[in-house]
Design an enzyme around this catalytic site. Structure first.
Site, PDB file in Angstrom:
ATOM      1  N   ASP A 175       1.541   9.539  -7.146  1.00 55.03           N
ATOM      2  CA  ASP A 175       0.268   8.509  -7.161  1.00 55.03           C
ATOM      3  C   ASP A 175      -0.468   9.796  -7.699  1.00 55.03           C
ATOM      4  OD1 ASP A 175      -2.595   7.340  -6.279  1.00 55.03           O
ATOM      5  OD2 ASP A 175      -1.441   6.589  -4.845  1.00 55.03           O
TER       6      ASP A 175
ATOM      7  N   ASP B 197       4.808  13.772   6.567  1.00 56.04           N
ATOM      8  CA  ASP B 197       5.036  15.370   5.998  1.00 56.04           C
ATOM      9  C   ASP B 197       6.952  14.846   5.389  1.00 56.04           C
ATOM     10  OD1 ASP B 197       7.683  15.269   8.096  1.00 56.04           O
ATOM     11  OD2 ASP B 197       6.313  16.441   8.771  1.00 56.04           O
TER      12      ASP B 197
ATOM     13  N   ASP C 185       3.500  17.266  13.804  1.00 53.41           N
ATOM     14  CA  ASP C 185       2.097  18.208  14.012  1.00 53.41           C
ATOM     15  C   ASP C 185       1.445  16.704  14.193  1.00 53.41           C
ATOM     16  OD1 ASP C 185       2.265  17.206  11.571  1.00 53.41           O
ATOM     17  OD2 ASP C 185       1.210  19.273  10.797  1.00 53.41           O
TER      18      ASP C 185
ATOM     19  N   ASN D  11       7.667  17.648  11.219  1.00 49.36           N
ATOM     20  CA  ASN D  11       7.772  19.134  11.623  1.00 49.36           C
ATOM     21  C   ASN D  11       6.734  19.533  13.196  1.00 49.36           C
ATOM     22  OD1 ASN D  11       4.978  18.539  10.978  1.00 49.36           O
ATOM     23  ND2 ASN D  11       4.783  20.812  10.179  1.00 49.36           N
TER      24      ASN D  11
ATOM     25  N   GLU E 228      -3.632   1.263 -10.623  1.00 47.59           N
ATOM     26  CA  GLU E 228      -5.535   0.470  -9.540  1.00 47.59           C
ATOM     27  C   GLU E 228      -6.379  -0.653 -10.412  1.00 47.59           C
ATOM     28  OE1 GLU E 228      -7.465   0.623  -5.376  1.00 47.59           O
ATOM     29  OE2 GLU E 228      -7.533   2.622  -6.472  1.00 47.59           O
TER      30      GLU E 228
ATOM     31  N   ASP F 158       6.556  12.454  10.852  1.00 50.49           N
ATOM     32  CA  ASP F 158       6.649  13.133  10.897  1.00 50.49           C
ATOM     33  C   ASP F 158       7.842  13.856  11.350  1.00 50.49           C
ATOM     34  OD1 ASP F 158       5.345  16.084  11.615  1.00 50.49           O
ATOM     35  OD2 ASP F 158       4.262  15.388  13.559  1.00 50.49           O
TER      36      ASP F 158
ATOM     37  N   ASP G  76      -4.840   5.978  -9.477  1.00 51.15           N
ATOM     38  CA  ASP G  76      -5.375   5.766  -8.671  1.00 51.15           C
ATOM     39  C   ASP G  76      -6.901   5.325  -9.135  1.00 51.15           C
ATOM     40  OD1 ASP G  76      -6.639   6.021  -6.241  1.00 51.15           O
ATOM     41  OD2 ASP G  76      -8.286   7.260  -6.662  1.00 51.15           O
TER      42      ASP G  76
ATOM     43  N   HIS H 186      -2.793   0.834   1.167  1.00 52.48           N
ATOM     44  CA  HIS H 186      -3.071   1.612   2.496  1.00 52.48           C
ATOM     45  C   HIS H 186      -4.958   1.085   2.404  1.00 52.48           C
ATOM     46  CE1 HIS H 186      -3.204   2.910  -1.148  1.00 52.48           C
ATOM     47  NE2 HIS H 186      -4.746   4.164  -1.322  1.00 52.48           N
ATOM     48  N   ASP H 187      -5.530   0.643   1.923  1.00 51.52           N
ATOM     49  CA  ASP H 187      -7.183  -0.030   1.492  1.00 51.52           C
ATOM     50  C   ASP H 187      -7.352  -1.390   2.222  1.00 51.52           C
ATOM     51  OD1 ASP H 187      -7.861   2.403   0.431  1.00 51.52           O
ATOM     52  OD2 ASP H 187      -6.675   1.327  -2.123  1.00 51.52           O
TER      53      ASP H 187
HETATM   54  C1  GLC Z   1      -8.393   3.594  -4.443  1.00 53.87           C
HETATM   55  C2  GLC Z   1      -7.591   4.456  -3.660  1.00 53.87           C
HETATM   56  C3  GLC Z   1      -8.077   4.670  -2.133  1.00 53.87           C
HETATM   57  C4  GLC Z   1      -8.990   5.830  -2.725  1.00 53.87           C
HETATM   58  C5  GLC Z   1      -9.997   6.104  -3.384  1.00 53.87           C
HETATM   59  C6  GLC Z   1     -10.661   7.162  -4.313  1.00 53.87           C
HETATM   60  O1  GLC Z   1      -8.859   2.801  -4.370  1.00 53.87           O
HETATM   61  O2  GLC Z   1      -6.553   3.293  -3.353  1.00 53.87           O
HETATM   62  O3  GLC Z   1      -7.189   4.506  -1.247  1.00 53.87           O
HETATM   63  O4  GLC Z   1      -9.742   5.993  -1.735  1.00 53.87           O
HETATM   64  O5  GLC Z   1      -9.500   5.287  -4.336  1.00 53.87           O
HETATM   65  O6  GLC Z   1      -9.709   8.414  -4.588  1.00 53.87           O
HETATM   66 CA    CA Z   2       4.442  16.863  10.391  1.00 58.43          CA
END
Ligand code: GLC
Ligand code: CA
Length: 553
Positions: free
Chosen positions: A109, A40, A36, A34, A281, A32, A211, A343-344
């Site tokens: 993405d 970013d 908040d 800035n 994905e 981050d 995605d 991230h999933d």
């Molecule tokens: C994919 C992404 C996930 C998102 C989902 C809906 O699985 O990796 O983070 O929530 O698609 O877009």
């Molecule tokens: Ca920020």
């Protein structure tokens, strides 16, 4: 012994996405700038030097488009802008320019399956049945009794259909009801979404991570999914009702391959300037089916992402079986890839423990194929506990307490031992809590520790970069080793490296007399570099080694 073909050194110029390592940045959680409390783009820019020092080749940035943030950016309300939380297009251009200057590629993405319900296309579409964009989404009449048109379920619980009282039809949403699915059977949708690709490629982006790539084509007849007679009760993630069906009709319709062939053609025109890549994905674990997304003529995605390592039990024999099944499913042209965390998914360190995470890192960076490295895994970050009042993830909100929430693996990057771990100023409140271990587990502290996870990752990346056998070579696994070990050779031209990994906490004795002598280049313990007689290779508990072998004749 499985042996998989080597690229011919003479006729193959290595492409960046084949020999390189991709680093995933989850932008809200990276840095981050800035103040908040939310990461970013200028934060990413500030850390580009770190990424080049680390030794990765490309960054994949999770979505940064304008979004109501119901799903933290995967609910896009404008595909050709930047959300003000993250910055603006000028900052994005700077990010791309500075990345390119230091030799880093940038992967966006790309979210083709759905938009936000606030996207102007959907606002128009839902405004009336006559609207020209009505058919840009999937609108269907109710059944005679008023119920949804079929039994499809949203991945995050409940029906995949939402009733619209104004126009008296249902719309389809594979995920959240605030994320309506686009209708890719409408050529205007395809053209508009291909324009999005052009927009980013014209700005210099090097690739797309697509995605939910399997979802964009569904059964045109909207048939009911059949029940699943044998839900996998051992699956590492149990999705509730969603597991009660076989998802035959709500994704992966054969027509999807036509779309990806066309998308590939579009990419190929850009690749004439500089090579672009399309990653998809794909949560597919039938490797033959997965491999189809490369295209039978190698004319679809460059790499459908491979999540095989995420869900399996962490045993040498199981991992080896997976690797061989993946290799066996690939046509000669197709290049493998591996994902350990994202991230999933729960972080690898949390799944298999800190000691084995070092084996995981060595495996990821030495298998044949492009590795994807999730931010924070290089320092061994763990999933964090999320107290109920901090829950952000819509999946957790929809299906609480089932262990499906993804906030735990999205905690802020741990840069140093100052308050808020150097992610944001001490006075700011980070959007997710900082992990309790940040004083020990952070970049600055690990930089000063020559045995740290960061030191290991850095050294492995350095060795990999300097070693064509690791970056580009063939893969051959070795039989006759202890059951807790996975041993393989990578070879390019005459250069050979042996990788020996101990998946257990106890010492293992590997005997490969026919291999003669070698030299240990690196151990996961980072405490030995020495000649070795392969007739008697001792691996300590949780130890892996890369061993230089004499050139083949
Ligand atoms: C994919 C992404 C996930 C998102 C989902 C809906 O699985 O990796 O983070 O929530 O698609 O877009
Ligand atoms: Ca920020």
């Amino acid at each position: 012994m499985g042996c998989f073909t080597e690229n011919n050194p003479q006729n193959q110029q290595a492409l960046w996405w084949k020999q390189g390592v991709i680093y995933q940045v989850y932008p809200r959680s990276f840095k981050d700038d800035n103040g908040d409390g939310i990461g970013d783009l200028s934060g990413i820019i500030a850390k580009l030097n770190y990424l080049t020092w680390l030794g990765v080749d490309a960054i994949w940035i999770s979505p940064i488009y304008p979004s109501p943030m119901v799903d933290f950016g995967y609910d896009v309300s404008d595909f050709t802008g930047i959300d003000p939380i993250f910055g603006d297009l000028a900052t994005f251009d700077t990010l791309v320019a500075q990345s390119h200057q230091i030799g880093l590629k940038v992967i966006m993405d790309y979210v083709p399956n759905h938009t936000s319900d606030r996207h102007p296309w959907f606002l128009e579409s839902r405004s009336s049945r006559q609207n020209p964009k009505r058919d840009w989404y999937v609108w269907v009449d109710p059944k005679a009794d008023g119920s949804p048109p079929n039994n499809w379920l949203g991945s995050w619980g409940g029906s995949a259909w939402e009733w619209d009282a104004t126009t008296r039809q249902y719309y389809l949403h594979s995920y959240h009801k605030a994320m309506p699915d686009l209708n890719w059977r409408n050529p205007a949708v395809k053209e508009a979404m291909f324009d999005v690709v052009r927009f980013w490629f014209d700005r210099g982006v090097d690739g797309l991570r697509i995605d939910s790539a399997q979802r964009i084509m569904k059964d045109p007849h909207l048939r009911d999914n059949p029940p699943n007679p044998t839900p996998d009760v051992t699956a590492y993630k149990r999705l509730g009702d969603y597991d009660s069906q076989l998802h035959l009709y709500d994704k992966g319709h054969a027509d999807i391959h036509t779309v990806y062939r066309e998308l590939r053609q579009l990419l190929d025109t850009y690749s004439l300037q500089s090579p672009r890549v399309a990653l998809g994905e794909m949560h597919i674990f039938d490797w033959q089916e997965w491999a189809r997304y490369y295209g039978t003529q190698h004319d679809e995605l460059h790499m459908p992402l491979n999540f095989g390592l995420v869900g399996i039990s962490w045993k040498a024999s199981v991992v080896r079986r997976l690797v061989e099944a993946v290799e066996a499913a690939l046509l000669p042209e197709a290049w493998p890839n591996y994902v350990l965390s994202n991230h999933d998914e729960p972080r690898v360190t949390t799944r298999i423990g800190s000691r084995q995470a070092r084996i995981g890192m060595m495996l990821l960076l030495t298998l044949r194929g492009t590795p994807t490295l999730y931010y924070g895994d290089e320092i061994g970050m763990h999933n964090i506990e999320i107290p109920p009042q901090y829950v952000q993830d819509p999946w957790e909100k929809n299906m609480p307490g089932m262990g499906l929430g993804r906030d735990p693996e999205r905690s802020p990057m741990q840069w140093d031992s100052s308050p808020n771990a150097g992610f944001c100023p001490p006075t700011a409140e980070p959007w997710l809590p900082i992990a309790g271990d940040y004083k020990q587990v952070n970049v600055a502290t690990q930089c000063d520790d020559r045995h740290s996870m960061l030191a290991l990752t850095h050294s492995l990346l350095k060795i990999r970069r300097a070693t064509p056998a690791l970056a580009r070579g063939s893969y051959t696994s070795i039989e006759g080793v202890p059951q807790d070990c996975f041993v393989y050779v990578r070879q390019f031209g005459r250069q050979r490296r042996l990788i020996a990994l101990n998946f257990s906490g106890s010492e293992q004795h590997i005997q490969l007399p026919e291999m003669g002598n070698g030299f240990v280049l690196i151990s996961t313990h980072l405490d030995r570099e020495e000649p070795i007689d392969l007739a008697s290779l001792h691996l300590r508990g949780d130890e892996g080694c890369i061993i230089e072998l004499p050139d083949s004749i």
